[in-house]
Design an enzyme around this catalytic site. Structure first.
Site, PDB file in Angstrom:
ATOM      1  N   CYS A 124      58.117  27.473  42.136  1.00 42.46           N
ATOM      2  CA  CYS A 124      56.779  27.809  42.633  1.00 42.46           C
ATOM      3  C   CYS A 124      55.712  27.389  41.623  1.00 42.46           C
ATOM      4  O   CYS A 124      55.895  26.426  40.857  1.00 42.46           O
ATOM      5  CB  CYS A 124      56.700  29.295  42.977  1.00 42.46           C
ATOM      6  SG  CYS A 124      55.255  29.733  43.967  1.00 42.46           S
ATOM      7  N   ASP A 193      55.855  38.460  41.319  1.00 35.13           N
ATOM      8  CA  ASP A 193      54.859  39.135  42.160  1.00 35.13           C
ATOM      9  C   ASP A 193      54.938  40.642  41.950  1.00 35.13           C
ATOM     10  O   ASP A 193      53.922  41.324  41.936  1.00 35.13           O
ATOM     11  CB  ASP A 193      55.052  38.774  43.626  1.00 35.13           C
ATOM     12  CG  ASP A 193      54.209  37.568  43.962  1.00 35.13           C
ATOM     13  OD1 ASP A 193      54.619  36.456  43.604  1.00 35.13           O
ATOM     14  OD2 ASP A 193      53.112  37.755  44.517  1.00 35.13           O
TER      15      ASP A 193
HETATM   16  C1  RUB Z   1      53.316  32.730  44.002  1.00 32.02           C
HETATM   17  C2  RUB Z   1      54.501  33.212  43.234  1.00 32.02           C
HETATM   18  C3  RUB Z   1      54.379  33.238  41.737  1.00 32.02           C
HETATM   19  C4  RUB Z   1      53.910  34.638  41.302  1.00 32.02           C
HETATM   20  C5  RUB Z   1      53.508  34.663  39.847  1.00 32.02           C
HETATM   21  O1  RUB Z   1      53.419  32.963  45.378  1.00 32.02           O
HETATM   22  O2  RUB Z   1      55.480  33.656  43.775  1.00 32.02           O
HETATM   23  O3  RUB Z   1      55.606  32.977  41.137  1.00 32.02           O
HETATM   24  O4  RUB Z   1      52.815  35.043  42.099  1.00 32.02           O
HETATM   25  O5  RUB Z   1      52.399  33.804  39.643  1.00 32.02           O
HETATM   26  P1  RUB Z   1      52.231  32.478  46.351  1.00 32.02           P
HETATM   27  P2  RUB Z   1      51.356  34.061  38.447  1.00 32.02           P
HETATM   28  O6  RUB Z   1      52.036  31.014  46.114  1.00 32.02           O
HETATM   29  O7  RUB Z   1      52.758  32.783  47.728  1.00 32.02           O
HETATM   30  O8  RUB Z   1      51.004  33.293  46.020  1.00 32.02           O
HETATM   31  O9  RUB Z   1      52.162  34.031  37.195  1.00 32.02           O
HETATM   32  O10 RUB Z   1      50.399  32.915  38.565  1.00 32.02           O
HETATM   33  O11 RUB Z   1      50.715  35.384  38.693  1.00 32.02           O
END
Ligand code: RUB
Length: 315
Positions: A124, A193
């Site tokens: 991701c 998340d």
């Molecule tokens: C994003 C996702 C990321 C976490 C952590 O999902 O799963 O791994 O949110 O990201 P989506 P961060 O694209 O559906 O929002 O470290 O940037 O908070």
């Protein structure tokens, strides 16, 4: 009011995405809303802020960073309108600043786990995970990053774009190629998340398969997460809601099929047994220590909060 609805729509449609970014966007939106709010009494101010908090809260159901941010920004004790306004502004600015610092600190701490010559796999597009990777790169370690596409929204393309700008060598793979490359990987780094009281990780769909694959290949699996990704309500037994998004994200012309149902869960659950380390701004911890992070860093008052409440108390 328009600004809050606009921010909410951007979060819902994923123009603003990633748990950390949606949390800071919500905090900034509450601050700007508070700044421009034309009301006469503290009661009116409180109810308008509660309205804005509700609108922002309902955008994406999984990321606890959103409810933690909203709770921190809307927690104030004020006896008049102007001091309530000031408190929301200060809370929001404090949250945004501490979020930026947390990501930096996670980069410093987590990057120590990356050695010169390592191959790192990420999934991701996580700001916290990329902070770990980019800090290692900036420290002069020669690393290679394997990034998954992360279907159906292809956040992996954003990841390779960001790393490319920094001059990090990357390889892009389809999500189902993870096991095929895992033997070449030294360390998996992903974001979060939600992290529950017992250290379970909720992250982008596909994370659990990667963790299983890493375990089988004896590859280390690290989570990079600010402490506001930990979920206080899981201490009270609440389960994490997994967001199911529109089928069209997976199959745009679904209407031409009569008997097909597309399932599109956006996140999945990785048991704590598959996680070697959670790297937070408060230090690198084993997942089993998550309960302590919630009690000590989030200051969760079990008796004061009721389940289902969005924001803190206004007095
Ligand atoms: C994003 C996702 C990321 C976490 C952590 O999902 O799963 O791994 O949110 O990201 P989506 P961060 O694209 O559906 O929002 O470290 O940037 O908070």
């Amino acid at each position: 009011m328009d600004q809050v609805l606009e921010t909410a729509e951007k979060i819902r449609s994923m123009q603003i995405r990633g748990a950390g970014r949606i949390a800071t966007a919500a905090a900034a939106s509450l601050r700007d809303f508070s700044l421009g709010l034309q009301v006469q009494s503290l009661e009116e101010f409180n109810s308008e802020i509660q309205w804005a908090a509700d609108v922002l809260f309902k955008t994406r159901p999984t990321a606890v960073s959103l409810s933690n941010a909203i709770r921190m920004v809307t927690k104030y004790q004020a006896s008049d309108l102007e001091s309530a306004r000031q408190a929301v502004i200060e809370n929001a600015d404090r949250f945004i600043k501490s979020s930026r610092k947390a990501v930096e600190r996670i980069g410093q701490i987590g990057s120590r786990r990356i050695r010169d010559g390592d191959t790192v796999l990420t999934h991701c597009n996580s700001r916290a995970a990329l902070s770990v990777i980019s800090t290692a790169h900036k420290a002069g370690k020669k690393i290679k990053v394997i990034a998954t596409e992360s279907r159906p929204r292809f956040q992996g393309i954003t990841t390779i774009g960001m790393l490319d700008k920094l001059g990090v060598e990357t390889e892009l793979i389809v999500d189902s190629a993870v096991r095929s490359v895992m033997n070449e990987v030294d360390l998996v780094v992903v974001g979060a998340d939600v992290i529950t009281a017992n250290g379970t990780l909720v992250n982008k769909i596909g994370t659990a398969q990667i963790a299983l694959s890493a375990r089988e290949a004896r590859t280390s699996f690290m989570v990079a997460a600010e402490t506001y990704k930990f979920s206080p309500k899981t201490i009270l037994g609440e389960l994490v809601t997994i967001e199911e998004r529109e089928p069209e994200e997976v199959l745009p012309d679904i209407s031409k099929y009569k008997h097909v149902k597309v399932r599109n869960p956006a996140f999945d659950v990785t048991p704590h047994q598959y996680i070697d380390l959670i790297c937070t701004e408060a230090g690198a911890i084993p997942p089993e220590m998550s309960y302590l992070i919630i009690r000590e860093r989030l200051g969760w008052e079990l008796e004061e909060e009721s389940l289902g409440e969005v924001s803190g108390s206004h007095q």
